[in-house]
Scaffold this motif. Structure first.
Motif, PDB file in Angstrom:
ATOM      1  N   TRP A 143      81.855  19.993  20.605  1.00 40.12           N
ATOM      2  CA  TRP A 143      82.586  19.866  19.329  1.00 40.12           C
ATOM      3  C   TRP A 143      81.793  20.460  18.174  1.00 40.12           C
ATOM      4  O   TRP A 143      82.371  21.042  17.250  1.00 40.12           O
ATOM      5  CB  TRP A 143      82.944  18.411  19.061  1.00 40.12           C
ATOM      6  CG  TRP A 143      83.839  17.886  20.132  1.00 40.12           C
ATOM      7  CD1 TRP A 143      83.562  16.898  21.025  1.00 40.12           C
ATOM      8  CD2 TRP A 143      85.156  18.351  20.463  1.00 40.12           C
ATOM      9  NE1 TRP A 143      84.616  16.726  21.885  1.00 40.12           N
ATOM     10  CE2 TRP A 143      85.613  17.606  21.566  1.00 40.12           C
ATOM     11  CE3 TRP A 143      85.979  19.349  19.936  1.00 40.12           C
ATOM     12  CZ2 TRP A 143      86.857  17.813  22.143  1.00 40.12           C
ATOM     13  CZ3 TRP A 143      87.220  19.550  20.519  1.00 40.12           C
ATOM     14  CH2 TRP A 143      87.649  18.795  21.606  1.00 40.12           C
ATOM     15  N   VAL A 144      80.473  20.321  18.209  1.00 40.26           N
ATOM     16  CA  VAL A 144      79.637  20.935  17.170  1.00 40.26           C
ATOM     17  C   VAL A 144      79.775  22.456  17.233  1.00 40.26           C
ATOM     18  O   VAL A 144      80.000  23.107  16.216  1.00 40.26           O
ATOM     19  CB  VAL A 144      78.155  20.505  17.324  1.00 40.26           C
ATOM     20  CG1 VAL A 144      77.252  21.347  16.431  1.00 40.26           C
ATOM     21  CG2 VAL A 144      77.992  19.029  17.002  1.00 40.26           C
ATOM     22  N   LEU A 145      79.677  23.012  18.433  1.00 46.08           N
ATOM     23  CA  LEU A 145      79.783  24.469  18.577  1.00 46.08           C
ATOM     24  C   LEU A 145      81.155  24.983  18.152  1.00 46.08           C
ATOM     25  O   LEU A 145      81.256  26.020  17.494  1.00 46.08           O
ATOM     26  CB  LEU A 145      79.468  24.882  20.016  1.00 46.08           C
ATOM     27  CG  LEU A 145      78.011  24.673  20.440  1.00 46.08           C
ATOM     28  CD1 LEU A 145      77.841  24.931  21.927  1.00 46.08           C
ATOM     29  CD2 LEU A 145      77.075  25.538  19.630  1.00 46.08           C
ATOM     30  N   ILE A 146      82.202  24.268  18.492  1.00 48.11           N
ATOM     31  CA  ILE A 146      83.548  24.684  18.086  1.00 48.11           C
ATOM     32  C   ILE A 146      83.720  24.544  16.574  1.00 48.11           C
ATOM     33  O   ILE A 146      84.280  25.425  15.918  1.00 48.11           O
ATOM     34  CB  ILE A 146      84.626  23.897  18.859  1.00 48.11           C
ATOM     35  CG1 ILE A 146      84.646  24.358  20.321  1.00 48.11           C
ATOM     36  CG2 ILE A 146      86.006  24.084  18.229  1.00 48.11           C
ATOM     37  CD1 ILE A 146      85.536  23.531  21.222  1.00 48.11           C
ATOM     38  N   SER A 147      83.204  23.462  15.994  1.00 47.25           N
ATOM     39  CA  SER A 147      83.322  23.255  14.539  1.00 47.25           C
ATOM     40  C   SER A 147      82.614  24.344  13.754  1.00 47.25           C
ATOM     41  O   SER A 147      83.108  24.785  12.712  1.00 47.25           O
ATOM     42  CB  SER A 147      82.740  21.897  14.142  1.00 47.25           C
ATOM     43  OG  SER A 147      83.517  20.855  14.645  1.00 47.25           O
ATOM     44  N   PHE A 183      75.664  18.894   6.931  1.00 50.92           N
ATOM     45  CA  PHE A 183      75.663  17.753   7.846  1.00 50.92           C
ATOM     46  C   PHE A 183      76.898  16.880   7.646  1.00 50.92           C
ATOM     47  O   PHE A 183      77.612  16.558   8.597  1.00 50.92           O
ATOM     48  CB  PHE A 183      74.378  16.926   7.664  1.00 50.92           C
ATOM     49  CG  PHE A 183      74.285  15.769   8.603  1.00 50.92           C
ATOM     50  CD1 PHE A 183      73.704  15.928   9.848  1.00 50.92           C
ATOM     51  CD2 PHE A 183      74.766  14.517   8.255  1.00 50.92           C
ATOM     52  CE1 PHE A 183      73.612  14.859  10.734  1.00 50.92           C
ATOM     53  CE2 PHE A 183      74.685  13.450   9.130  1.00 50.92           C
ATOM     54  CZ  PHE A 183      74.099  13.630  10.372  1.00 50.92           C
ATOM     55  N   PHE A 184      77.170  16.500   6.400  1.00 49.49           N
ATOM     56  CA  PHE A 184      78.300  15.601   6.153  1.00 49.49           C
ATOM     57  C   PHE A 184      79.633  16.271   6.479  1.00 49.49           C
ATOM     58  O   PHE A 184      80.576  15.604   6.905  1.00 49.49           O
ATOM     59  CB  PHE A 184      78.283  15.055   4.721  1.00 49.49           C
ATOM     60  CG  PHE A 184      78.745  16.035   3.674  1.00 49.49           C
ATOM     61  CD1 PHE A 184      80.076  16.095   3.298  1.00 49.49           C
ATOM     62  CD2 PHE A 184      77.841  16.892   3.055  1.00 49.49           C
ATOM     63  CE1 PHE A 184      80.509  16.998   2.329  1.00 49.49           C
ATOM     64  CE2 PHE A 184      78.264  17.796   2.093  1.00 49.49           C
ATOM     65  CZ  PHE A 184      79.600  17.847   1.733  1.00 49.49           C
ATOM     66  N   GLU A 185      79.730  17.594   6.307  1.00 54.20           N
ATOM     67  CA  GLU A 185      80.960  18.305   6.659  1.00 54.20           C
ATOM     68  C   GLU A 185      81.177  18.303   8.168  1.00 54.20           C
ATOM     69  O   GLU A 185      82.304  18.146   8.639  1.00 54.20           O
ATOM     70  CB  GLU A 185      80.912  19.746   6.143  1.00 54.20           C
ATOM     71  CG  GLU A 185      80.925  19.848   4.628  1.00 54.20           C
ATOM     72  CD  GLU A 185      80.669  21.257   4.121  1.00 54.20           C
ATOM     73  OE1 GLU A 185      81.315  21.631   3.113  1.00 54.20           O
ATOM     74  OE2 GLU A 185      79.829  21.977   4.700  1.00 54.20           O
ATOM     75  N   LEU A 186      80.085  18.465   8.913  1.00 45.80           N
ATOM     76  CA  LEU A 186      80.182  18.381  10.370  1.00 45.80           C
ATOM     77  C   LEU A 186      80.619  16.984  10.793  1.00 45.80           C
ATOM     78  O   LEU A 186      81.475  16.815  11.656  1.00 45.80           O
ATOM     79  CB  LEU A 186      78.838  18.705  11.017  1.00 45.80           C
ATOM     80  CG  LEU A 186      78.593  20.147  11.379  1.00 45.80           C
ATOM     81  CD1 LEU A 186      77.140  20.364  11.756  1.00 45.80           C
ATOM     82  CD2 LEU A 186      79.499  20.578  12.505  1.00 45.80           C
ATOM     83  N   ARG A 187      80.011  15.980  10.182  1.00 44.66           N
ATOM     84  CA  ARG A 187      80.351  14.589  10.509  1.00 44.66           C
ATOM     85  C   ARG A 187      81.826  14.306  10.240  1.00 44.66           C
ATOM     86  O   ARG A 187      82.506  13.663  11.037  1.00 44.66           O
ATOM     87  CB  ARG A 187      79.467  13.622   9.720  1.00 44.66           C
ATOM     88  CG  ARG A 187      79.610  12.185  10.200  1.00 44.66           C
ATOM     89  CD  ARG A 187      78.867  11.217   9.322  1.00 44.66           C
ATOM     90  NE  ARG A 187      79.512  11.197   8.010  1.00 44.66           N
ATOM     91  CZ  ARG A 187      78.870  11.181   6.859  1.00 44.66           C
ATOM     92  NH1 ARG A 187      77.564  11.188   6.817  1.00 44.66           N
ATOM     93  NH2 ARG A 187      79.527  11.160   5.718  1.00 44.66           N
ATOM     94  N   GLU A 188      82.345  14.832   9.153  1.00 41.69           N
ATOM     95  CA  GLU A 188      83.755  14.640   8.812  1.00 41.69           C
ATOM     96  C   GLU A 188      84.683  15.417   9.737  1.00 41.69           C
ATOM     97  O   GLU A 188      85.791  14.985  10.023  1.00 41.69           O
ATOM     98  CB  GLU A 188      84.019  15.028   7.360  1.00 41.69           C
ATOM     99  CG  GLU A 188      83.348  14.131   6.342  1.00 41.69           C
ATOM    100  CD  GLU A 188      83.848  12.694   6.393  1.00 41.69           C
ATOM    101  OE1 GLU A 188      85.073  12.490   6.504  1.00 41.69           O
ATOM    102  OE2 GLU A 188      82.994  11.784   6.338  1.00 41.69           O
TER     103      GLU A 188
END
Length: 126
Positions: free
Chosen positions: A39-43, A51-56
Motif C-alpha cells: 500500500w505504501v508503494l502504491i500510494s 508522513f501524515f499524508e501517507l497515514r491518511e
C-alpha cells in the motif's frame, strides 16, 4: 579463412534463491509484499507524500506500523526519506527508481483486481 570464437565478457550476476531462508532478496520480498508495504508503494506512485499524508491515504495503518514499513522500504532502497529542518521537522517520502520499477507490476495487479471486481458487479461495502 580462419574461424573465430566470440567471447562474452559480461559478468555473471548472482542468482538469488528466494525460497531459501538465508537469501538476501527474501527480506526485500517480505517488505514489499507485507500487509502495508504494497500500500505504501502504491500510494507513492502518485507522487511524494509526507508522513501524515501517507497515514491518511492508507486507512487502518497505525503510526507505528507505517514507521516500521517505511524504515524497511528505505533500507531496501525502494523509497527515499527527506527530512526538512523545520519545527516540527517535515518528513517526506518518495519512490526511488528501483521503487518505481517494483511498483509497476504492483499497480498492474491492483488494477487487474479492481477491474475484475467492477466487471463482476461487486460493490464496495459502506
Amino acid at each position: 579463412m580462419t574461424g573465430g570464437v566470440q567471447v562474452d565478457h559480461t559478468e555473471v550476476k548472482p542468482r538469488y534463491e528466494v525460497f531459501h531462508t538465508d537469501c538476501p532478496a527474501r527480506d526485500m520480498v517480505d517488505h514489499v509484499t507485507s500487509r502495508w508495504g504494497i500500500w505504501v508503494l502504491i500510494s507513492l506512485q502518485s507522487g511524494d507524500l509526507r508522513f501524515f499524508e501517507l497515514r491518511e491515504s492508507i486507512r487502518g495503518i497505525s503510526e507505528k506500523m507505517l514507521s516500521q514499513t517505511l524504515r524497511g522500504l528505505v533500507e531496501d532502497g525502494l523509497i527515499w526519506r527527506r527530512v526538512e529542518p523545520t519545527t516540527p521537522p517535515q518528513v517526506s517520502y518518495g519512490l526511488t527508481e528501483f521503487g518505481r520499477d517494483v511498483g509497476v507490476p504492483l499497480a498492474d495487479l491492483f488494477g487487474r483486481i479492481t477491474r475484475r471486481l467492477t466487471e463482476a458487479g461487486l460493490k464496495r461495502p459502506g
